[in-house]
Scaffold this motif. Structure first.
Motif, short mmCIF file in Angstrom:
data_model
loop_
_atom_site.label_atom_id
_atom_site.label_comp_id
_atom_site.label_asym_id
_atom_site.label_seq_id
_atom_site.Cartn_x
_atom_site.Cartn_y
_atom_site.Cartn_z
N ASP A 83 -59.27 -49.65 35.63
CA ASP A 83 -58.95 -50.06 36.99
C ASP A 83 -57.75 -49.28 37.52
OD1 ASP A 83 -60.99 -51.90 37.03
OD2 ASP A 83 -59.71 -53.63 36.57
N GLY A 84 -57.96 -48.56 38.62
CA GLY A 84 -56.88 -47.80 39.24
C GLY A 84 -56.55 -46.49 38.57
N ILE A 85 -57.36 -46.02 37.61
CA ILE A 85 -57.11 -44.77 36.89
C ILE A 85 -58.31 -43.85 37.09
CG2 ILE A 85 -56.40 -43.69 34.74
CD1 ILE A 85 -54.54 -45.95 35.57
N ARG A 86 -58.09 -42.68 37.73
CA ARG A 86 -59.19 -41.76 38.01
C ARG A 86 -58.83 -40.33 37.61
NH1 ARG A 86 -60.30 -41.36 43.95
NH2 ARG A 86 -58.07 -41.72 44.15
N VAL B 140 -52.27 -49.15 29.34
CA VAL B 140 -52.80 -49.93 30.44
C VAL B 140 -53.83 -50.93 29.93
CG1 VAL B 140 -54.51 -48.12 30.96
CG2 VAL B 140 -53.91 -49.80 32.70
N ASP B 141 -53.62 -52.20 30.28
CA ASP B 141 -54.56 -53.27 29.93
C ASP B 141 -54.87 -53.30 28.44
OD1 ASP B 141 -54.64 -53.88 32.64
OD2 ASP B 141 -56.46 -52.71 32.99
N GLY B 142 -53.84 -53.08 27.62
CA GLY B 142 -54.01 -53.14 26.17
C GLY B 142 -54.63 -51.92 25.54
N LYS B 143 -54.91 -50.89 26.32
CA LYS B 143 -55.46 -49.64 25.81
C LYS B 143 -54.40 -48.55 25.82
CE LYS B 143 -59.87 -50.87 25.38
NZ LYS B 143 -60.64 -50.78 24.10
N ASN B 144 -54.55 -47.58 24.91
CA ASN B 144 -53.61 -46.47 24.80
C ASN B 144 -54.32 -45.16 25.11
OD1 ASN B 144 -51.51 -48.21 23.68
ND2 ASN B 144 -52.74 -48.20 21.80
N ALA C 263 -53.15 -45.92 40.39
CA ALA C 263 -52.72 -46.90 41.39
C ALA C 263 -52.70 -48.26 40.72
CB ALA C 263 -53.67 -46.90 42.59
N ARG C 264 -51.51 -48.70 40.34
CA ARG C 264 -51.35 -49.97 39.64
C ARG C 264 -50.06 -50.64 40.09
NH1 ARG C 264 -55.43 -51.26 35.56
NH2 ARG C 264 -53.84 -52.74 34.90
N GLY C 265 -50.07 -51.95 40.11
CA GLY C 265 -48.87 -52.70 40.41
C GLY C 265 -48.27 -52.40 41.76
N GLY C 266 -49.12 -52.03 42.70
CA GLY C 266 -48.62 -51.69 44.02
C GLY C 266 -47.93 -50.35 44.10
N LEU D 5 -41.90 -44.66 32.71
CA LEU D 5 -42.09 -45.12 34.08
C LEU D 5 -43.00 -46.34 34.00
CD1 LEU D 5 -41.99 -44.88 37.17
CD2 LEU D 5 -43.88 -43.24 37.03
N THR D 6 -42.48 -47.50 34.37
CA THR D 6 -43.24 -48.74 34.34
C THR D 6 -43.76 -49.05 35.73
OG1 THR D 6 -41.94 -49.61 32.48
CG2 THR D 6 -43.17 -51.20 33.80
N LEU D 7 -45.08 -49.20 35.85
CA LEU D 7 -45.70 -49.50 37.13
C LEU D 7 -45.98 -50.99 37.30
CD1 LEU D 7 -48.25 -46.55 37.42
CD2 LEU D 7 -45.89 -46.66 38.23
N SER D 8 -46.24 -51.68 36.19
CA SER D 8 -46.50 -53.13 36.21
C SER D 8 -46.35 -53.65 34.79
CB SER D 8 -47.90 -53.42 36.75
OG SER D 8 -48.89 -52.95 35.85
N ASP D 9 -46.56 -54.95 34.63
CA ASP D 9 -46.44 -55.55 33.30
C ASP D 9 -47.43 -54.98 32.31
OD1 ASP D 9 -44.40 -57.17 34.19
OD2 ASP D 9 -45.68 -58.92 34.54
N ASN D 10 -48.56 -54.48 32.81
CA ASN D 10 -49.59 -53.96 31.91
C ASN D 10 -49.94 -52.50 32.18
OD1 ASN D 10 -50.87 -54.34 34.33
ND2 ASN D 10 -52.47 -55.72 33.54
#
Length: 283
Positions: free
Chosen positions: A180-183, A60-64, A200-203, A5-10
């Motif tokens: 960011d956006g991960i809780r 997300v953002d280069g992290k796994n 909550a990422r990429g809208g 499931l892809t939410l955004s480019d990152n």
């Protein structure tokens, strides 16, 4: 091919193979009569239902990051495998390899709780950490009970699942922001320290309700497991998160569901609108 499931480019979620259990359907649906729940999630001839234990890789953002850890390998006797209906142990390393990663590449593990079917993949058969470079987030009440279980919880909190990761573990009370956006958000219910995950990422929006919503068939707030330590808290939390506001916008992801990896319900919650289905091995 792994489901994604892809939410955004990152920001992307990928389901890995963490093993499979088969537990009693009556226990999984509590006081709900079998003629009702079996229409939504059919059992086998032993009255067991198939329950995956598949971690989700969150890039997300280069992290796994991993959401949950699977049931691991070499952690269960033949008797335990029979009791828990374990027909397949984890293939997590092989799954990671398909996306060019190893366990050493995991930066963090988001644990919703530490029951054996979620936490056994954190360590090997000797109790040593599988993810040497990861921060492992666990709600503080859950972490404390894991180390000092009560007469009920000692059957699901295993000592070998915590002592090898103690130095890697970070705890929190109510809520913690991972990125960011991960809780991670404490809910209680299934266990005193149970938590859910909000993305909550990429809208887009994702709720991982863990064992408050183990399968799509548990959507009814009153359909809670006999395994829940605090069932009224589970019901209250399901009412909070499974509501028209979330149905309108959110994906719901699953760790246990044998049919769906993720889905969106209609705004009134009465029908399924979008799905990511689990592919069977022969598909």
């Amino acid at each position: 091919m792994l489901e994604q499931l892809t939410l955004s480019d990152n920001c992307r979620l990928t389901w890995l193979n963490g093993g499979v259990t088969h537990l009693d359907g009556g226990a999984m649906f509590g006081v709900v009569p079998k003629p009702l729940w079996s229409k939504k999630y059919p059992p086998n001839e032993l009255n067991q239902i198939e329950l995956r234990t598949d971690p989700i890789l969150l890039e997300v953002d280069g992290k796994n990051y991993l959401i949950e850890s699977g049931i691991g390998n070499g952690k269960f006797s033949d008797k335990a495998k029979k009791n828990f209906g374990i027909t397949e142990e984890s293939r997590l390393t092989e799954s990671l390899r398909t996306v060019s990663l190893t366990p050493a590449d995991i930066d963090g593990v988001l644990m919703t709780h530490m029951h054996f079917d979620h936490a056994s993949g954190l360590t090997d058969g000797n109790g040593r950490s599988i993810f040497p470079n990861a921060v492992i987030w666990v709600q503080e009440t859950e972490w404390n009970e894991l180390q000092q279980p009560n007469i009920r919880s000692k059957s699901t909190y295993f000592e070998e699942n915590w002592w090898g990761i103690a130095e890697q573990t970070e705890t929190y009370a109510r809520e913690i922001k991972i990125a960011d956006g991960i809780r991670l958000i404490h809910t209680g219910g299934h266990s005193a320290g149970h938590a859910v995950i909000h993305i909550a990422r990429g809208g887009q929006e994702v709720w991982h309700l863990a064992d408050l919503l183990p399968t799509h068939a548990h959507k009814n707030p009153l359909w809670v497991m006999a395994f829940d330590d605090y069932p009224m808290d589970s019901i209250a939390q399901k009412q909070r998160y499974l509501n028209p506001d979330s149905f309108e916008t959110a994906w719901f992801t699953f760790y246990h569901d044998a049919c769906y990896r993720a889905l969106k319900w209609s705004e009134d919650g009465k029908s399924i609108q979008q799905t990511i289905e689990r592919k069977r091995d022969n598909e």
